[in-house]
Design an enzyme around this catalytic site. Sequence first.
Site, PDB file in Angstrom:
ATOM      1  N   SER A  17       0.774  -1.042  -0.062  1.00 38.80           N
ATOM      2  CA  SER A  17      -0.018   0.197   0.003  1.00 38.80           C
ATOM      3  C   SER A  17       1.006   1.207  -0.201  1.00 38.80           C
ATOM      4  CB  SER A  17      -0.836  -0.075   1.127  1.00 38.80           C
ATOM      5  OG  SER A  17      -0.300   0.069   2.179  1.00 38.80           O
ATOM      6  N   ASN A  18       2.088   1.123   0.456  1.00 39.71           N
ATOM      7  CA  ASN A  18       2.994   2.408   0.485  1.00 39.71           C
ATOM      8  C   ASN A  18       3.324   2.460  -0.873  1.00 39.71           C
ATOM      9  OD1 ASN A  18       3.614   3.934   3.130  1.00 39.71           O
ATOM     10  ND2 ASN A  18       3.709   1.673   3.904  1.00 39.71           N
ATOM     11  N   ARG A  69      22.572 -15.669   2.712  1.00 42.15           N
ATOM     12  CA  ARG A  69      22.084 -14.514   2.801  1.00 42.15           C
ATOM     13  C   ARG A  69      22.783 -13.418   2.027  1.00 42.15           C
ATOM     14  NH1 ARG A  69      21.025 -10.592   8.111  1.00 42.15           N
ATOM     15  NH2 ARG A  69      23.306 -10.085   7.813  1.00 42.15           N
ATOM     16  N   HIS A 113       8.879   2.812   8.586  1.00 37.91           N
ATOM     17  CA  HIS A 113       8.659   2.122   9.832  1.00 37.91           C
ATOM     18  C   HIS A 113       7.423   2.473  10.792  1.00 37.91           C
ATOM     19  CE1 HIS A 113       9.478  -0.700  13.253  1.00 37.91           C
ATOM     20  NE2 HIS A 113       9.575   0.452  13.942  1.00 37.91           N
ATOM     21  N   THR A 145      20.952   1.982   8.293  1.00 39.99           N
ATOM     22  CA  THR A 145      22.196   1.747   8.592  1.00 39.99           C
ATOM     23  C   THR A 145      22.217   0.338   9.278  1.00 39.99           C
ATOM     24  OG1 THR A 145      21.676   2.422  10.752  1.00 39.99           O
ATOM     25  CG2 THR A 145      22.726   3.938   9.395  1.00 39.99           C
ATOM     26  N   GLU A 147      22.372  -1.051  11.804  1.00 42.08           N
ATOM     27  CA  GLU A 147      21.538  -1.076  13.039  1.00 42.08           C
ATOM     28  C   GLU A 147      19.821  -1.146  12.639  1.00 42.08           C
ATOM     29  OE1 GLU A 147      20.209   0.767  17.310  1.00 42.08           O
ATOM     30  OE2 GLU A 147      21.821   1.842  15.860  1.00 42.08           O
ATOM     31  N   ASP A 149      16.189  -0.556  12.124  1.00 37.14           N
ATOM     32  CA  ASP A 149      15.393   0.664  12.563  1.00 37.14           C
ATOM     33  C   ASP A 149      16.300   1.680  13.389  1.00 37.14           C
ATOM     34  OD1 ASP A 149      13.184  -0.863  11.288  1.00 37.14           O
ATOM     35  OD2 ASP A 149      12.892  -2.054  13.151  1.00 37.14           O
ATOM     36  N   GLU A 178       1.271   6.951   6.997  1.00 38.70           N
ATOM     37  CA  GLU A 178       2.388   6.633   6.229  1.00 38.70           C
ATOM     38  C   GLU A 178       2.235   7.049   4.692  1.00 38.70           C
ATOM     39  OE1 GLU A 178       3.760   2.680   6.516  1.00 38.70           O
ATOM     40  OE2 GLU A 178       2.951   2.425   8.725  1.00 38.70           O
TER      41      GLU A 178
END
Length: 201
Positions: A17-18, A69, A113, A145, A147, A149, A178
Amino acid sequence: MSFSTLNLVVLISGRGSNLQAILEAIAQQTLHARISLVISNNPAAVGLDRARKAGVAVAVVDHRHYATRMDFENALQIAIDAQAPDLIVLAGFMRVLGADFVRYYRGRLVNIHPSLLPAYPGLNTHARALAAGEKEHGATVHFVTPEVDGGPIIAQARVPVLPDDTVERLAQRVLHAEHVLLPHVLEDFAQGRVRYPSDAP
Ligand code: GRF
């Protein structure tokens, strides 16, 4: 730096939806951008159909088809770099990306987020905000980045938490916010109004 037409690659995993909000803002010319490719790790993502309907190219890079990954991220990187995007937008992309991948796109990778970061990183943000008795909740667009979120915040949208809220109602209110916030931030990029902080990792 400002871009006459911001070249975007959008990464999704589901509903999209975004992505739809970005597509509509482009169609309405309130966002001076084009999406050169939508990539999903999930072949069943509804967002892929939204992109196709809008005439946008799509690719599936299914994480389950890669042994590691790193292999998955290499495939993603090849697909992204073929478009030479100005910005890569994580719009409901549900895989955590490794530090090397993230550093490679330093300053060009943004995420949306559903919380007022640094509050509630991770999952189930609406339920957690409700359980904690927050009066206010919302959404954040931030640079990515290593880290999760945790990168520099670009902009936030705030919504009230109402006395009779359920997780569903609160989620709906945040999602609506959003859909306004993300295209707005992307237009700020298009106009050269956003800079990656020089002291950020
Ligand atoms: C949004 O709440 C976004 O903030 C989070 O994942 C959700 C994606 O929704 N990262 P959609 O796929 O854009 O509808």
